[in-house]
Motif scaffolding. Structure first.
Motif, PDB file in Angstrom:
ATOM      1  N   GLU A   9       0.797  -1.217   0.000  1.00  0.00           N
ATOM      2  CA  GLU A   9       0.000   0.000   0.000  1.00  0.00           C
ATOM      3  C   GLU A   9       0.837   1.277   0.000  1.00  0.00           C
ATOM      4  N   SER A  10       2.036   1.212   0.507  1.00  0.00           N
ATOM      5  CA  SER A  10       2.945   2.362   0.493  1.00  0.00           C
ATOM      6  C   SER A  10       4.359   1.857   0.701  1.00  0.00           C
TER       7      SER A  10
ATOM      8  N   VAL B 187       0.627   7.410 -11.202  1.00  0.00           N
ATOM      9  CA  VAL B 187       0.716   8.628 -10.408  1.00  0.00           C
ATOM     10  C   VAL B 187       1.586   8.340  -9.191  1.00  0.00           C
ATOM     11  N   PHE B 188       2.255   9.375  -8.699  1.00  0.00           N
ATOM     12  CA  PHE B 188       3.179   9.241  -7.569  1.00  0.00           C
ATOM     13  C   PHE B 188       2.774  10.241  -6.493  1.00  0.00           C
ATOM     14  N   LYS B 189       2.692   9.775  -5.240  1.00  0.00           N
ATOM     15  CA  LYS B 189       2.241  10.644  -4.149  1.00  0.00           C
ATOM     16  C   LYS B 189       3.146  10.483  -2.928  1.00  0.00           C
ATOM     17  N   ILE B 190       3.754  11.592  -2.495  1.00  0.00           N
ATOM     18  CA  ILE B 190       4.497  11.577  -1.233  1.00  0.00           C
ATOM     19  C   ILE B 190       3.490  11.779  -0.106  1.00  0.00           C
TER      20      ILE B 190
ATOM     21  N   ALA C 142      -1.756   5.113  -4.591  1.00  0.00           N
ATOM     22  CA  ALA C 142      -1.668   6.576  -4.635  1.00  0.00           C
ATOM     23  C   ALA C 142      -3.013   7.183  -5.032  1.00  0.00           C
ATOM     24  N   LEU C 143      -3.690   6.578  -6.014  1.00  0.00           N
ATOM     25  CA  LEU C 143      -5.012   7.060  -6.404  1.00  0.00           C
ATOM     26  C   LEU C 143      -5.997   6.956  -5.243  1.00  0.00           C
ATOM     27  N   LYS C 144      -5.874   5.872  -4.470  1.00  0.00           N
ATOM     28  CA  LYS C 144      -6.741   5.696  -3.301  1.00  0.00           C
ATOM     29  C   LYS C 144      -6.530   6.824  -2.299  1.00  0.00           C
ATOM     30  N   ARG C 145      -5.255   7.185  -2.047  1.00  0.00           N
ATOM     31  CA  ARG C 145      -4.948   8.278  -1.112  1.00  0.00           C
ATOM     32  C   ARG C 145      -5.514   9.608  -1.637  1.00  0.00           C
ATOM     33  N   LEU C 146      -5.336   9.837  -2.943  1.00  0.00           N
ATOM     34  CA  LEU C 146      -5.831  11.080  -3.529  1.00  0.00           C
ATOM     35  C   LEU C 146      -7.354  11.156  -3.459  1.00  0.00           C
ATOM     36  N   ASN C 147      -8.025  10.023  -3.681  1.00  0.00           N
ATOM     37  CA  ASN C 147      -9.476   9.993  -3.588  1.00  0.00           C
ATOM     38  C   ASN C 147      -9.946  10.246  -2.164  1.00  0.00           C
TER      39      ASN C 147
END
Length: 438
Positions: free
Chosen positions: A170-171, A259-262, A283-288
């Motif tokens: 997940e991360s 997509v990349f998310k810190i 990352a999409l899950k976190r952004l959502n």
């Protein structure tokens, strides 16, 4: 001072490892002499996961059954834990049965598959299938680690070095050397660069190279993840961006990360920064999740997401203003309370006594009340019993009252004998709290 200190070359890596938990209960088993002895005569397991990281199913022959619930196959798609990447999960099928593969470890050149239950002794052939969603998440995160280290070096400087890494489903995390904490602007620039690498859809090339040739071409940055044994090393290269000796599974192109998310940046140790990130579906899950949280907050505040900062700023300003007004009210209430108690003071010879039983009230602190009364009159003696669920006793005596023989500590000590609890104090001031039931 004449003391020699031997600092290992991988000192910062060791620091990062001490702040990390092992990802498998079997992590130490790969160096188990008993396992090594049992597996030493077995043939090399063919690593299909290196031939094609996208192959999800395969057929294999059981070479050996080891332990209570583990098997060795002649070939496998299951990636064994290593290089900071967890093992693949999945299942082995035979006849009409399915067994879950819960862990995979590599001992020398032999890959061992740990199952959720023992396999029948007569079984010789199996079909295996990996959990593709788990694998692709790990591939994206492993590739993302390479994209991230390249971005961090370009933003923070060439001194940046990988001090540790761990890929998860997940991360994932990357620990890097840096002489100060990473700022919010630097974090934003690093994330933006990593996403630009994804948008450029650069090829990710994997090749086995002679060590001397690889070092001559890429330098010692190859060993970001630590020293790699052998005369040949596996080099993973994002064209024009990063090159490292690496044994994990990777995407063919950076565009596959999506997509990349810190998610978080924190100081791990002096000189070591930890970056938690995600790529692809996680990352999409976190952004959502963040988008949903913004939408809910906007709905509660009756505004739109783009105007949310202004609304929050206005609410904070209003809160601060109200807190100031409440502070003024409390200060006025305190002043009034002190004056009321002072009027009730009883004269006992040369001293005056305020003896009061009060309920615990917000903004009225018994200790402060006692101090104010003591300071208002050097002849003042104050004893306050503040009652809530428990009883707090506060005693104070002015300078002249002390000279007349009054001892605040002794007053509290006598009260504690009746009420229970512990008391402490001096001639001028003393108190006990949690003194028995109210």
């Amino acid at each position: 001072v004449g003391v020699e200190v031997d600092v290992p070359e991988n000192f910062l890596t060791l620091v990062a490892e001490r702040h990390s938990k092992p990802t498998s209960s079997l992590e130490a088993s790969s160096s188990n002499p008993e396992w090594e002895e049992n597996l030493k005569d077995l043939p090399v397991t063919r690593a299909i996961y290196y031939d094609d990281a996208y192959q999800t199913s395969f057929q294999a022959k059981i070479v050996a059954k080891v332990g209570e619930n583990a098997v060795v196959l002649d070939q496998t798609c299951f990636y064994p834990e290593g290089g900071g990447q967890p093992a693949d999960h999945g299942e082995l099928r035979f006849a009409d049965k399915k067994l879950k593969v819960t862990d995979v470890q590599k001992f020398g050149n032999t890959v061992v598959h740990f199952l959720d239950q023992p396999i029948d002794q007569e079984i010789e052939l199996v079909e295996g299938e990996i959990d593709w969603q788990r694998r692709v998440n790990l591939m994206r995160h492993h590739t993302g680690t390479h994209a991230l280290i390249g971005a961090a070096r370009r933003v923070l400087g060439e001194h940046v070095w990988q001090a540790g890494a761990q890929k998860e489903v997940e991360s994932s995390r990357l620990d890097i050397t840096h002489y100060r904490e990473i700022s919010s602007k630097e974090r934003e620039r690093i994330e933006r660069l990593a996403n630009q690498v994804i948008l450029r859809d650069l090829p990710v090339q994997v090749a086995w190279m002679a060590r001397e040739k690889a070092e001559a071409k890429y330098g010692y940055r190859l060993y970001q993840g630590g020293a790699v044994p052998g005369s040949k090393i596996r080099v993973v290269r994002i064209q024009g961006w990063d090159a490292e000796a690496c044994g994990g599974t990777h995407c063919k192109r950076t565009g596959e990360l999506g997509v990349f998310k810190i998610e978080k940046v924190s100081k791990l140790q002096d000189g070591v920064e930890r970056i938690i990130f995600s790529a692809g579906e996680p990352a999409l899950k976190r952004l959502n999740q963040q988008s949903e949280a913004l939408a809910k907050a906007s709905e509660l505040l009756k505004t739109t997401p783009d105007k949310l900062p202004e609304s929050i700023k206005a609410i904070v300003a209003e809160r601060d203003s109200l807190e100031k007004e409440i502070g003024k009210v409390h200060a006025k209430a305190m002043e009034t309370h002190v004056k009321q108690l002072e009027k009730k003071a009883i004269s006992l010879g040369t001293v005056r006594l305020v003896l009061a039983k009060t309920a615990k009230r917000r903004g009225i602190d018994a200790v402060e009340v006692a101090n104010r009364l003591k300071e208002s009159d050097p002849n003042m003696i104050v004893v306050i019993f503040e009652v809530s669920e428990r009883v707090q006793v506060v005693a104070a005596a002015g300078d002249e009252a002390v000279k007349a023989g009054v001892n605040a500590g002794q007053i509290v000590s006598e009260a504690s004998k009746v009420l229970g609890g512990g008391g402490a104090g001096r001639l001028y001031f003393a108190g006990i709290s949690n003194a028995g039931q109210a």
